[in-house]
Write an enzyme that holds these catalytic residues in place. Structure first.
Site, PDB file in Angstrom:
ATOM      1  N   LYS A  78       0.846  -1.200   0.000  1.00 62.13           N
ATOM      2  CA  LYS A  78       0.000   0.000   0.000  1.00 62.13           C
ATOM      3  C   LYS A  78       0.880   1.249   0.000  1.00 62.13           C
ATOM      4  O   LYS A  78       1.896   1.299   0.708  1.00 62.13           O
ATOM      5  CB  LYS A  78      -0.900  -0.034   1.242  1.00 62.13           C
ATOM      6  CG  LYS A  78      -1.925   1.093   1.322  1.00 62.13           C
ATOM      7  CD  LYS A  78      -2.783   0.927   2.571  1.00 62.13           C
ATOM      8  CE  LYS A  78      -3.852   1.999   2.700  1.00 62.13           C
ATOM      9  NZ  LYS A  78      -4.665   1.810   3.928  1.00 62.13           N
ATOM     10  N   SER A 153      -9.616   1.782   3.071  1.00 69.49           N
ATOM     11  CA  SER A 153      -8.780   2.534   2.164  1.00 69.49           C
ATOM     12  C   SER A 153      -7.760   1.681   1.400  1.00 69.49           C
ATOM     13  O   SER A 153      -7.177   2.153   0.432  1.00 69.49           O
ATOM     14  CB  SER A 153      -8.052   3.617   2.954  1.00 69.49           C
ATOM     15  OG  SER A 153      -7.189   3.031   3.913  1.00 69.49           O
ATOM     16  N   SER A 177      -9.586  -0.624   7.314  1.00 70.67           N
ATOM     17  CA  SER A 177      -9.082  -0.539   5.936  1.00 70.67           C
ATOM     18  C   SER A 177      -8.355  -1.765   5.414  1.00 70.67           C
ATOM     19  O   SER A 177      -8.023  -1.816   4.231  1.00 70.67           O
ATOM     20  CB  SER A 177      -8.176   0.672   5.792  1.00 70.67           C
ATOM     21  OG  SER A 177      -8.963   1.815   5.671  1.00 70.67           O
TER      22      SER A 177
HETATM   23  N1  GLN Z   1     -13.029   4.194   6.696  1.00 69.21           N
HETATM   24  C1  GLN Z   1     -12.305   4.616   7.851  1.00 69.21           C
HETATM   25  C2  GLN Z   1     -11.866   6.056   7.689  1.00 69.21           C
HETATM   26  O1  GLN Z   1     -12.189   6.612   6.709  1.00 69.21           O
HETATM   27  C3  GLN Z   1     -11.144   3.715   8.101  1.00 69.21           C
HETATM   28  C4  GLN Z   1     -10.006   3.969   7.235  1.00 69.21           C
HETATM   29  C5  GLN Z   1      -8.794   3.178   7.607  1.00 69.21           C
HETATM   30  O2  GLN Z   1      -8.881   2.153   8.282  1.00 69.21           O
HETATM   31  N2  GLN Z   1      -7.648   3.684   7.189  1.00 69.21           N
HETATM   32  O3  GLN Z   1     -11.245   6.612   8.519  1.00 69.21           O
END
Ligand code: GLN
Length: 488
Positions: A78, A153, A177
């Site tokens: 990532k 994400s 995420s």
């Molecule tokens: N969807 C969550 C956010 O927008 C989690 C994102 C993540 O785990 N990086 O913060």
């Protein structure tokens, strides 16, 4: 005939080790698969094809090395994890040309173990999002249906693993995420306990929540990756100095769940859960029971406060962490300013996208004098109660389980107009980050209505990844094999 990219990580690793497949052939198979599938899914922000092939050829010249558990295995990372000599953008314009001079601890561990880094995966900008639609660069599509999101994400990582572009990817999970995109793309995603994997070189979003972890096609593959990246790092003050068990030895082979007490939190099975996810997850739990697990009803009473608590704390931490992007030290600097203050403002306004700016503003607000006690302090207190819920529930059972997400992958654009609606999709994943505990999303089949993958989530006590992996492997071995996604 099956192709090399159809193999699991352990499958290709064994062939590499035996000398049946060269590192160059494995890398070439992935690069060809990338060329074939990228036009449809756009999972990657950077492909380091030549560097990967050079590395593979050098490794082949020296011959297989059984002491390196991932010798010759191509993987992706990532783009929030620093990779030396390879761009690291966090999906943001503000880091468009940034090439780190250091490498994330987990990436170095993977390289030392013999993995070949093929490239960097697309993501929501600074890991803020649930669909990868907040990337400044491209829209990643779900390999199961390119009209749908891959989740986020870490959506690029999930799509890349599901499409066979690599044998594993490293994602990060601040509020779901890893687990949510794994669920949307039909793969395994493991968020380790906070502190289990070093955060050094993981560009911070919410420092008290962020964890890197494996995204793979099988549970055994996730165990292989965790074995390599877990462990103490004296250069990360939040890394836990605890022994790393042998995750592979614990996987077992008999597929039994005898003696396992599996808790079902009542709050994870009610309103808002789509009927197809409910049905697929319940079928998997019935299977667990038939394998000997004892199903125990439990309660996590503060679940309804989790979304509000998470978004206050995550935004507060984000506003502080992202203050470092000021146009001075690295990243984008606006050319349209004549004094320091406008240089800061313009660099940040030009470099950050809408969602990131929204979160910086909200985070700054909840930390400001006069509001701190009402929001930040209160959220920190509720966080403790949410963690206590898990600790209490785990008194009467060994693992908890519920759906990873209320629905299967939603359509591209479906939730972009309403940020609150997007935040609500995280309901089943964020409590675990607030608690610091480990969780895993396991594909349990396809939804009866959408035909898209469904993920069952298993949660464990702190540092109990071994038990999590063992139970997931037993369940996986008794489930019908997941079909490959219908991508060319
Ligand atoms: N969807 C969550 C956010 O927008 C989690 C994102 C993540 O785990 N990086 O913060």
């Amino acid at each position: 005939m099956s192709q090399l990219f159809d193999l699991s990580l352990t499958g290709i690793r064994d062939r590499l080790r035996a000398g049946d497949v060269s590192a160059e052939a494995a890398t070439t198979a992935c690069l060809e698969r990338i060329a074939a599938t990228e036009p449809a899914i756009d999972a990657l922000l950077h492909v380091a094809g030549e560097a990967a092939l050079d590395q593979a050829r050098a490794m082949d010249a020296a011959g297989p090395d059984a002491s390196r558990p991932l010798w010759g295995v191509p993987i992706t990372i990532k783009d929030v994890l620093a990779t030396m000599g390879m761009p690291t953008t966090c999906g943001s314009r503000i880091l468009e040309n940034f090439v780190p001079v250091y490498e994330a601890h987990c990436v170095s561990r993977l390289r030392e173990a013999g993995a070949i880094i093929l490239g960097k995966t697309n993501m929501d900008e600074f890991a803020m999002g649930s669909s990868t639609e907040n990337s400044a660069y491209k829209l990643t599509k779900n390999p199961w249906n390119t009209g749908r999101v891959p989740g986020g994400s870490s959506g690029g990582s999930a799509a890349s693993v599901a499409a066979g572009q690599c044998f594993a990817s490293i994602g990060t999970d601040t509020g779901g995420s890893i687990r949510q995109p794994a669920s949307f793309c039909g793969i395994v995603g493991l968020k380790p306990s906070y502190g289990r994997v070093s955060r050094r070189g993981l560009i911070a979003y919410g420092s008290s929540l962020d964890q890197a972890g494996p995204m793979t096609r099988t549970v055994a593959d996730a165990a292989e990756i965790l074995q390599v990246i877990a462990g103490h790092d004296p250069k990360d003050s939040t890394s836990v100095n605890a022994p790393v068990p042998d995750y592979l030895a614990g996987l077992g082979t008999d597929g039994s769940l005898k003696g396992l007490r599996l808790g079902l939190p009542e709050q994870y099975w009610g309103e808002g859960l789509s009927s197809e996810v409910d049905a697929a997850c319940r079928a998997a739990i019935d299977l667990a029971a038939s394998l000997g697990a004892e199903i125990v009803p439990v309660s996590l009473p503060h679940t309804e406060y989790a979304i509000a608590t998470y978004y206050i704390l995550a935004m507060a931490e984000a506003s502080s962490n992202l203050a470092r992007f000021d146009g001075v030290r690295y990243g984008h600097r606006s050319s349209k300013s004549s004094d320091l203050a406008t240089m800061y403002t313009r660099s940040r306004c030009e470099g950050f996208g809408e969602e990131v700016m929204r979160r910086i503003m909200l985070g700054t607000y909840v930390l400001s004098a006069g509001y701190y006690d009402a929001y930040y302090r209160k959220a920190a207190q509720v966080r403790r109660l949410i963690r206590q819920d898990f600790l209490d529930a785990l008194q009467s059972c060994d693992l908890l389980c519920g759906p990873a997400c209320p629905t299967t992958a939603f359509a591209i654009g479906e939730n972009t107009a309403d940020p609150l609606q997007m935040y609500l999709t995280d309901i089943f994943t964020i409590s675990l980050n607030l608690s610091g505990l480990p969780g895993l999303s396991l594909p349990v089949g396809l939804g009866a209505d959408t035909g898209m993958p469904v993920g069952l989530q298993l949660f464990a006590g702190n540092m109990d990844e071994a038990r999590l992996l063992a139970a997931a492997a037993a369940l996986e071995s008794n489930l019908p094999a997941m079909p490959a996604p219908p991508i060319a």
